[in-house]
Design an enzyme around this catalytic site. Structure first.
Site: not given
Length: 267
Positions: A14-15, A17-18, A90, A158, A162, A193
């Site tokens: 949470s540092t 973008g989303i 995230n 990736y 996911k 973002t």
């Protein structure tokens, strides 16, 4: 704005973008938010911005590839706030080198899985014992990707990582539902973002917009609102679900944009 009132939430990655959008929205809904990631200066700034807006937040440095760092994050959160109600997974590294199967090395594959799947698994593993102590259990929200919906020309590792997050979501939901722990997954589409917009070429934006059903790209708040629902008590009968928040990109046939371009509805 109190759908998450007094709930303690960790939002990994949470540092930027989303993750920033989720952390700020959670705080606005009354949650006590632990902002975490590797970018110390950015993380401290996000937490301070939340506090200035009247919310409650703290920052904890965390590296998703380091198990000891994850253990410290969860332990320190419970020590500080006395509980853990919501975990939003995230954190992921989308900047790692990837490609077609013949291009991906073992080292590239392992690095992506370490960051994007193993890390998610281990944060959940560390959080579960604390959530099981809560009278109402807890909610785990995994951030997946539309890359797991179908094959693509690249990003093989990736996409596979996911896809693993999708299955991990359903496994956790099944195994811990009777302990009142829910687990759901949000798959973002193209989310623009402040951090990634300079790196997204206009031609890519145009391709996406021609296939998106609505008239804009996604923004972090679009993902955050879905995460609020999954974290709130109103979704306590919802678990094991994987939703794609992509403006409808993956809900139609792949030829829609081309037919639109020639003014046709079908072949």
């Amino acid at each position: 704005m109190d759908r998450l009132k007094d709930k303690v939430a960790i939002v990994t990655g949470s540092t930027s973008g989303i993750g920033i959008g989720i952390a700020k929205t959670y705080a606005a809904e009354g949650a006590k938010v632990v902002v975490c990631g590797r970018r110390v200066e950015s993380g401290e700034a996000v937490a301070e911005e939340i506090r200035k807006a009247g919310g409650e937040a703290s920052f904890h440095v965390m590296d998703i590839t380091e198990p000891a760092s994850i253990e410290a994050l969860v332990a320190d959160t419970v020590e500080k706030y006395g509980r853990l109600d919501i975990l939003v997974n995230n954190a992921a590294n989308v900047s790692l080198a990837d490609g077609r199967v013949d291009e991906v090395t073992i080292e590239m594959w392992d690095a992506i899985f370490e960051s994007d799947l193993r890390g998610t698994f281990y944060v959940i593993k560390c959080a579960l014992p604390h959530m099981m102590k809560n009278e109402k259990g807890g909610s785990i929200v995994n951030i997946g990707s539309m890359a797991s919906c179908s094959g693509d020309l690249g990003s093989t590792a990736y996409a596979c990582a996911k896809a693993g997050v999708d299955m991990l979501t359903q496994s956790v939901a099944l195994q811990y539902g009777k302990s009142n722990i829910r687990c759901n997954c949000v798959r973002p589409g193209l989310i623009v973002t402040p951090q990634n917009e300079p790196r997204i070429p206009q031609v890519l934006k145009d391709i996406f917009l021609s296939n998106i059903m609505v008239n804009r790209y996604g923004c972090p708040e679009d993902i955050a609102h879905a995460c609020v629902y999954f974290g709130a008590d109103e979704s306590e009968y919802v678990t094991g679900q994987i939703i794609t928040v992509d403006g409808g990109l993956n809900s139609h046939t792949p030829t829609v944009a081309q037919f639109r371009a020639i003014g046709s509805r079908t072949w």
